[in-house]
Motif scaffolding. Structure first.
Motif, PDB file in Angstrom:
ATOM      1  N   TRP A  77     -51.326  83.490  26.528  1.00  0.00           N
ATOM      2  CA  TRP A  77     -50.651  84.183  27.623  1.00  0.00           C
ATOM      3  C   TRP A  77     -50.567  83.310  28.870  1.00  0.00           C
ATOM      4  CZ3 TRP A  77     -53.292  84.468  32.069  1.00  0.00           C
ATOM      5  CH2 TRP A  77     -54.693  84.483  32.026  1.00  0.00           C
ATOM      6  N   LEU A  81     -47.315  82.865  30.942  1.00  0.00           N
ATOM      7  CA  LEU A  81     -47.242  83.284  32.352  1.00  0.00           C
ATOM      8  C   LEU A  81     -46.551  82.208  33.187  1.00  0.00           C
ATOM      9  CD1 LEU A  81     -47.920  85.460  34.436  1.00  0.00           C
ATOM     10  CD2 LEU A  81     -50.153  84.358  34.739  1.00  0.00           C
ATOM     11  N   THR A  84     -42.886  82.484  32.791  1.00  0.00           N
ATOM     12  CA  THR A  84     -42.184  83.531  33.549  1.00  0.00           C
ATOM     13  C   THR A  84     -41.715  82.998  34.897  1.00  0.00           C
ATOM     14  OG1 THR A  84     -44.187  84.466  34.560  1.00  0.00           O
ATOM     15  CG2 THR A  84     -43.482  85.394  32.434  1.00  0.00           C
ATOM     16  N   TYR A  85     -42.516  82.164  35.514  1.00  0.00           N
ATOM     17  CA  TYR A  85     -42.118  81.573  36.799  1.00  0.00           C
ATOM     18  C   TYR A  85     -40.972  80.577  36.608  1.00  0.00           C
ATOM     19  CZ  TYR A  85     -46.160  83.572  39.210  1.00  0.00           C
ATOM     20  OH  TYR A  85     -47.070  84.430  39.773  1.00  0.00           O
ATOM     21  N   THR A  87     -38.781  80.545  34.172  1.00  0.00           N
ATOM     22  CA  THR A  87     -37.569  81.287  33.814  1.00  0.00           C
ATOM     23  C   THR A  87     -36.888  81.828  35.061  1.00  0.00           C
ATOM     24  OG1 THR A  87     -38.445  81.870  31.643  1.00  0.00           O
ATOM     25  CG2 THR A  87     -36.662  83.249  32.492  1.00  0.00           C
ATOM     26  N   ASN A  88     -37.673  82.302  36.008  1.00  0.00           N
ATOM     27  CA  ASN A  88     -37.102  82.797  37.263  1.00  0.00           C
ATOM     28  C   ASN A  88     -36.368  81.693  38.024  1.00  0.00           C
ATOM     29  OD1 ASN A  88     -37.983  85.401  36.857  1.00  0.00           O
ATOM     30  ND2 ASN A  88     -39.852  85.139  38.050  1.00  0.00           N
TER      31      ASN A  88
END
Length: 168
Positions: A77, A81, A84-85, A87-88
């Motif tokens: 994870w 995680l 996710t940053y 991808t933004n």
């Protein structure tokens, strides 16, 4: 006088230069090692806080390999995680090392090739390049063109090593 004829230029040989598939963006490793407590353990609360404080804009327009170079057990994870940053930011990344990133980039580029373009033609896979072409790419391009090509060679059109010739 006899006119000089460039037989290589006039031949039906199709040359594939894998360097043309090389992406020029800067490659960066996001190393989770920097977030480990005493170089051994990832503390979730501290890790999440550190990620929130990070200036993610330093990764803009770069190709990212999310990796941990320390010999530590890092939960899956944690890599996700970070993703996710990234991808933004709309940047391209993989979870893995730089070698995995290069393989991903070449696979993505080579998968767009229409193998029918090589149907019945002699193909030379160019050997020399200025950019680092992973050995993976040579095997991958061979697997794409061999089923369609009349023959496949490696090297330069004027000096090649035969690899494959289709049966007549």
């Amino acid at each position: 006088m006899n006119e000089i004829v460039n037989r290589v230029a006039n031949s039906p040989i199709v040359t594939i230069d894998l360097e043309e598939f090389y992406r020029s963006e800067e490659r960066v490793v996001f190393d989770l090692k920097e977030f480990l407590f005493e170089g051994l353990v990832l503390r979730e609360k501290d890790f999440r806080a550190a990620l929130k404080e990070l200036d993610w804009n330093i990764f803009k327009d770069k190709l990212i390999a999310v990796h941990c170079s320390a010999d530590a057990i890092v939960p899956n994870w944690a890599f996700m995680l970070v993703g996710t940053y990234l991808t933004n930011l709309n940047v391209e990344y993989i979870i893995g090392d730089l070698q995995s990133l290069e393989q991903h980039l070449f696979e993505k580029s080579l998968s767009k090739i229409d193998p029918m373009l090589y149907s019945g033609k002699p193909v030379v896979i160019k050997g020399c390049s200025k950019q680092p072409v992973p050995i993976f790419a040579y095997g991958r391009i061979l697997s794409i063109v061999q089923p369609y090509a009349k023959s496949v060679m490696y090297g330069e059109p004027c000096s090649t090593v035969p690899l494959f010739k289709s049966p007549k």
